[in-house]
Design a protein around this motif. Structure first.
Motif, mmCIF file in Angstrom:
data_model
loop_
_atom_site.group_PDB
_atom_site.id
_atom_site.type_symbol
_atom_site.label_atom_id
_atom_site.label_comp_id
_atom_site.label_asym_id
_atom_site.label_seq_id
_atom_site.Cartn_x
_atom_site.Cartn_y
_atom_site.Cartn_z
ATOM 1 N N ARG A 1 81.303 28.151 56.894
ATOM 2 C CA ARG A 1 80.903 29.104 55.869
ATOM 3 C C ARG A 1 81.089 30.518 56.412
ATOM 4 N N LEU A 2 80.982 31.480 55.548
ATOM 5 C CA LEU A 2 81.177 32.880 55.931
ATOM 6 C C LEU A 2 79.858 33.498 56.361
ATOM 7 N N PHE A 3 79.905 34.241 57.480
ATOM 8 C CA PHE A 3 78.714 34.901 58.009
ATOM 9 C C PHE A 3 79.090 36.292 58.524
ATOM 10 N N ALA A 4 78.103 37.170 58.517
ATOM 11 C CA ALA A 4 78.244 38.508 59.110
ATOM 12 C C ALA A 4 76.888 38.903 59.670
ATOM 13 N N SER A 5 76.866 39.959 60.471
ATOM 14 C CA SER A 5 75.603 40.451 61.009
ATOM 15 C C SER A 5 74.939 41.359 59.988
ATOM 16 N N PRO A 6 73.613 41.488 60.038
ATOM 17 C CA PRO A 6 72.933 42.426 59.136
ATOM 18 C C PRO A 6 73.469 43.847 59.279
ATOM 19 N N ALA A 7 73.766 44.277 60.513
ATOM 20 C CA ALA A 7 74.264 45.633 60.734
ATOM 21 C C ALA A 7 75.626 45.839 60.081
ATOM 22 N N TYR A 8 76.500 44.842 60.188
ATOM 23 C CA TYR A 8 77.822 44.991 59.576
ATOM 24 C C TYR A 8 77.702 45.117 58.064
ATOM 25 N N LEU A 9 76.904 44.283 57.438
ATOM 26 C CA LEU A 9 76.756 44.333 55.981
ATOM 27 C C LEU A 9 76.091 45.629 55.533
ATOM 28 N N HIS A 10 75.204 46.162 56.366
ATOM 29 C CA HIS A 10 74.572 47.441 56.031
ATOM 30 C C HIS A 10 75.609 48.557 56.022
ATOM 31 N N ASP A 11 76.521 48.540 57.001
ATOM 32 C CA ASP A 11 77.516 49.609 57.128
ATOM 33 C C ASP A 11 78.691 49.431 56.162
ATOM 34 N N VAL B 1 80.997 38.520 65.766
ATOM 35 C CA VAL B 1 80.300 38.633 64.473
ATOM 36 C C VAL B 1 78.898 39.182 64.689
ATOM 37 N N ARG B 2 78.195 38.669 65.688
ATOM 38 C CA ARG B 2 76.836 39.142 65.972
ATOM 39 C C ARG B 2 76.821 40.643 66.274
ATOM 40 N N ALA B 3 77.885 41.123 66.938
ATOM 41 C CA ALA B 3 77.951 42.533 67.330
ATOM 42 C C ALA B 3 78.464 43.438 66.215
ATOM 43 N N GLY B 4 78.727 42.870 65.038
ATOM 44 C CA GLY B 4 79.181 43.696 63.925
ATOM 45 C C GLY B 4 80.683 43.819 63.813
ATOM 46 N N GLY B 5 81.423 42.890 64.428
ATOM 47 C CA GLY B 5 82.874 42.969 64.416
ATOM 48 C C GLY B 5 83.515 42.612 63.095
ATOM 49 N N GLY B 6 82.771 41.989 62.197
ATOM 50 C CA GLY B 6 83.319 41.626 60.897
ATOM 51 C C GLY B 6 82.703 40.351 60.365
ATOM 52 N N ILE B 7 83.338 39.810 59.349
ATOM 53 C CA ILE B 7 82.901 38.564 58.727
ATOM 54 C C ILE B 7 83.667 37.415 59.381
ATOM 55 N N GLY B 8 82.966 36.335 59.710
ATOM 56 C CA GLY B 8 83.598 35.194 60.359
ATOM 57 C C GLY B 8 83.407 33.917 59.569
ATOM 58 N N MET B 9 84.388 33.022 59.673
ATOM 59 C CA MET B 9 84.285 31.673 59.092
ATOM 60 C C MET B 9 83.807 30.755 60.209
ATOM 61 N N PRO C 1 81.044 27.612 62.002
ATOM 62 C CA PRO C 1 80.307 26.362 61.759
ATOM 63 C C PRO C 1 78.856 26.689 61.406
ATOM 64 N N SER C 2 78.439 26.295 60.225
ATOM 65 C CA SER C 2 77.090 26.685 59.784
ATOM 66 C C SER C 2 75.999 26.055 60.635
ATOM 67 N N TYR C 3 76.251 24.879 61.225
ATOM 68 C CA TYR C 3 75.202 24.242 62.025
ATOM 69 C C TYR C 3 74.895 25.026 63.299
ATOM 70 N N VAL C 4 75.827 25.878 63.714
ATOM 71 C CA VAL C 4 75.627 26.673 64.927
ATOM 72 C C VAL C 4 74.753 27.894 64.655
ATOM 73 N N VAL C 5 74.827 28.470 63.460
ATOM 74 C CA VAL C 5 74.206 29.779 63.203
ATOM 75 C C VAL C 5 73.184 29.781 62.073
ATOM 76 N N HIS C 6 72.966 28.656 61.398
ATOM 77 C CA HIS C 6 72.204 28.709 60.145
ATOM 78 C C HIS C 6 70.749 29.126 60.320
ATOM 79 N N GLY D 1 70.547 36.668 63.383
ATOM 80 C CA GLY D 1 71.661 37.568 63.638
ATOM 81 C C GLY D 1 72.875 37.301 62.761
ATOM 82 N N PHE D 2 72.814 36.228 61.962
ATOM 83 C CA PHE D 2 73.932 35.855 61.096
ATOM 84 C C PHE D 2 73.444 35.704 59.660
ATOM 85 N N VAL D 3 74.058 36.431 58.754
ATOM 86 C CA VAL D 3 73.677 36.409 57.342
ATOM 87 C C VAL D 3 74.788 35.722 56.549
ATOM 88 N N PRO D 4 74.450 34.730 55.693
ATOM 89 C CA PRO D 4 75.485 34.100 54.873
ATOM 90 C C PRO D 4 76.145 35.104 53.935
#
Length: 299
Positions: free
Chosen positions: A167-177, A231-239, A241-246, A250-253
């Motif tokens: 699934r697609l995830f990004a950091s809260p900071a990236y989505l804020h900016d 992704v955690r550092a705000g590098g962008g949106i990543g595709m 594995p949801s089981y790793v980050v759900h 630090g990861f927002v769907p």
């Protein structure tokens, strides 16, 4: 036949049949490539014929080799029963099992499953090699592979372990900016974190085959762990594995209702490898682990 074949040489042939390469056998048995070659040559003399043929992908058994393999498996089975009787601890699983798994599966699923298995069987040694690739055509040097995506190899035994989701995830900071995309089309204006296109072997992990738009800019890495940190550092949106980050804050769907990609993890091995008690025990441990974590894997 000049004399009865050596049981030790037959067991070396068994290991060659499972690993495919003399160098891998030498490492597993803690001996040398020269010794393995010499013992196979001695076995051939004892049997008045060749037990192995060299191919472009490693060593393969001849018809005579297959007959010798059955004798070797009987010896291995008898030794296992003897060890069990001596130890009085039930079936004793020992030896070396080499497993190749994708990065995420190896770290999050295989490692804890194998650690628990070794608590039950302390004489079992497992070597876990990690990289994200498609199933090998020959599996030389490993007893078992765990791969993501479709497996097409009629010569291999394939066991489906579980299904998981990207699934697609990004950091809260990236989505804020950068702002949160409202549609999949909006992804074209965002930075994207992914695998290196030229190095990726598994098509199912490639965003280009997912129907997603080509991103404006990208960070690419061969390691899923580098992608996670980007992704955690705000590098962008990543595709990812949801089981790793759900459950990681630090990861927002992103576009959770619009995109998901289901992929299968499968265990792949030579038929000869699956006759090994150690390999069978590892496969069962992986099956038990994935069944117990089915909810998280399919989240």
């Amino acid at each position: 036949m000049n004399r009865s074949p050596s049981p030790d040489d037959l067991l070396i042939l068994l290991t060659v049949a499972r690993l495919g390469r003399f160098t891998a056998v030498a490492e597993a048995l803690e001996t040398t490539h020269t010794t393995v070659s010499r013992r196979i040559a001695a076995l051939d003399r004892q049997l008045d014929g060749r037990t192995l043929d060299r191919t472009s992908t490693g060593w393969e058994l001849t018809d005579l080799g297959h007959h010798a393999l059955r004798a070797a498996e009987s010896i291995e089975s008898s030794l296992t029963e003897l060890k069990s009787a001596v130890s009085q601890r039930g079936e004793e699983v020992s030896g070396v099992v080499r497993v190749h798994a994708s990065d995420a599966f190896g770290a999050y699923i295989a490692a804890p499953a194998i650690a628990r298995l070794q608590q039950e069987h302390p004489r079992l040694k497992v070597e876990l090699l990690s990289a994200t690739r498609r199933a090998s055509r020959n599996r030389s040097g490993v007893d078992l592979e765990v791969v993501a995506g479709r497996v097409e190899d009629s010569r291999a035994e394939v066991m489906v372990l579980t299904r998981y989701f990207l699934r697609l995830f990004a950091s809260p900071a990236y989505l804020h900016d950068a702002g949160e995309p409202a549609t999949l089309t909006d992804l074209a204006r965002h930075r994207f974190v992914s695998y290196v296109d030229s190095e990726l072997q598994v098509a199912e992990l490639d965003y280009r085959s997912s129907g997603l738009p080509v991103p404006a800019a990208a960070f690419q890495a061969t390691s899923i762990f580098a992608q996670l940190q980007a992704v955690r550092a705000g590098g962008g949106i990543g595709m990812l594995p949801s089981y790793v980050v759900h459950q990681d804050p630090g990861f927002v769907p992103v576009l959770a209702d619009d995109f998901e990609r289901g992929i299968t993890y499968s265990a792949v091995a030579r038929t000869e490898s699956l006759r090994s008690p150690g390999v069978k025990a590892v496969v069962e441990a992986l099956l038990t682990e994935t069944r117990g974590r089915r909810k998280a894997l399919r989240s």
